[in-house]
Enzyme design. Sequence first.
Site, PDB file in Angstrom:
ATOM      1  N   ARG A 175       0.840  -1.259  -0.192  1.00  0.00           N
ATOM      2  CA  ARG A 175      -0.140   0.086  -0.027  1.00  0.00           C
ATOM      3  C   ARG A 175       0.765   1.207  -0.122  1.00  0.00           C
ATOM      4  O   ARG A 175       0.564   2.220  -0.692  1.00  0.00           O
ATOM      5  CB  ARG A 175      -0.901   0.104   1.159  1.00  0.00           C
ATOM      6  N   THR A 176       1.811   1.247   0.859  1.00  0.00           N
ATOM      7  CA  THR A 176       2.404   2.424   0.952  1.00  0.00           C
ATOM      8  C   THR A 176       3.219   3.017  -0.182  1.00  0.00           C
ATOM      9  O   THR A 176       3.014   4.106  -0.869  1.00  0.00           O
ATOM     10  CB  THR A 176       3.477   2.606   2.345  1.00  0.00           C
ATOM     11  N   LYS A 218      26.080  -3.436  -1.790  1.00  0.00           N
ATOM     12  CA  LYS A 218      27.163  -3.393  -1.628  1.00  0.00           C
ATOM     13  C   LYS A 218      28.094  -2.698  -0.353  1.00  0.00           C
ATOM     14  O   LYS A 218      29.157  -2.542  -0.396  1.00  0.00           O
ATOM     15  CB  LYS A 218      27.853  -2.273  -3.049  1.00  0.00           C
ATOM     16  N   ARG A 239      11.375   3.905   3.062  1.00  0.00           N
ATOM     17  CA  ARG A 239      11.183   3.062   4.374  1.00  0.00           C
ATOM     18  C   ARG A 239      12.285   2.205   4.560  1.00  0.00           C
ATOM     19  O   ARG A 239      13.138   1.756   3.485  1.00  0.00           O
ATOM     20  CB  ARG A 239      10.127   1.990   3.768  1.00  0.00           C
ATOM     21  N   HIS A 269       5.396   5.455  11.549  1.00  0.00           N
ATOM     22  CA  HIS A 269       4.779   5.309  10.282  1.00  0.00           C
ATOM     23  C   HIS A 269       3.881   6.363  10.145  1.00  0.00           C
ATOM     24  O   HIS A 269       2.708   6.358  10.164  1.00  0.00           O
ATOM     25  CB  HIS A 269       4.127   4.122   9.979  1.00  0.00           C
TER      26      HIS A 269
HETATM   27  N1  ASP Z   1       1.949  -1.891   6.778  1.00  0.00           N
HETATM   28  C1  ASP Z   1       2.092  -1.389   7.913  1.00  0.00           C
HETATM   29  C2  ASP Z   1       3.612  -1.237   8.355  1.00  0.00           C
HETATM   30  O1  ASP Z   1       4.262  -1.172   7.282  1.00  0.00           O
HETATM   31  C3  ASP Z   1       1.532  -2.481   9.153  1.00  0.00           C
HETATM   32  C4  ASP Z   1       2.203  -3.658   8.968  1.00  0.00           C
HETATM   33  O2  ASP Z   1       3.201  -4.170   8.130  1.00  0.00           O
HETATM   34  O3  ASP Z   1       1.688  -4.518   9.848  1.00  0.00           O
HETATM   35  O4  ASP Z   1       4.142  -0.830   9.408  1.00  0.00           O
END
Ligand code: ASP
Length: 322
Positions: free
Chosen positions: A56-57, A86, A107, A135
């Site tokens: 999703r993100t 590397k 991320r 997050h």
């Molecule tokens: N998608 C969310 C996260 O990246 C929640 C999860 O992974 O449980 O934190």
Amino acid sequence: MRSGPQHVLSVKQFDRRLLFELFQRADELAALPPREITGTARGAIMATLFYEPSTRTRLSFEAAMTRLGGAVISAEYAASTSSAAKGETIEDTARVVAGYADLLVIRHPVAGSVARAAAVVDVPVINAGDGANEHPTQALIDLYTIWREHGRIDGMTIALVGDLRYGRAARSLARLLTQSVGTRLFLVAPPVTRMDPLLVEELRAAGLRVEEVDDLAAVAPELDVLYQTRIQRERFEDPSEYAAACGRFVVDRDLMRRLPEHAVVLHPLPRVGEIDPAVDDDPRAAYFRQARNGLPLRMALIERVLAHRPVAMVAANGHAHA
Ligand code: ASP
């Protein structure tokens, strides 16, 4: 007037005024006809650097940038396909990619690493999840969803359920809820995934009424929002601890019978058994609507960041901006 890049690193940056501005803009963007491009990011390039899995993100950030008329470059498996494999540091990678893009979305599995990257670049950086820490954009989507579903963010009784120790989405949402008024928060977690006592203290000091409980069915009739989360298997060193935390609190038909008619069930997703798919058809199951809200909310945030409009009323270190 530009005063340095507007990073989005923590929910601590957001106050009520900023939240409502974002929510209102997100509502406008959500109402755009299909295939409409706003053009507000035309000419800009966003780089997504993901060192951890995401559906999703990353995809909603990329769709959001595309809908704004901007372009996207991406390292989807940055840990294995970028020069991190590397041995390059996150700082060096960020410095280099900042030369190709106007906005970085990162991320990373290590708490604090996205802030370290942000410290060395002169383009905005958005934290798309740093380890078990924060997050922030997920929490913005969660509160936006509560606002859309209930028409308000105040005076709500909310249960955060599941992994409150390693779950960065739940941690960020709890912090963001300190911007609401008259909120009662139940923390419902197995013993191994209880929320860090320091964070509980921080929430109470900020005015939230917080109660740690271990009977979800008992509090269910009082809830306006049930926020379920996944036990974060990837953060456990001891698999038996993970196993002990799983399956303890499941949202199923029985539990739904105990929830008020007006309540909603949220989940940042992915789910792996903590919500029975048999409840998906219940109108109170709002988690797929929540995921969909990610697109307009992230569009609103990207627009704001690219326009150099403030996204920090308070610096992430807690000091007010001059
Ligand atoms: N998608 C969310 C996260 O990246 C929640 C999860 O992974 O449980 O934190």
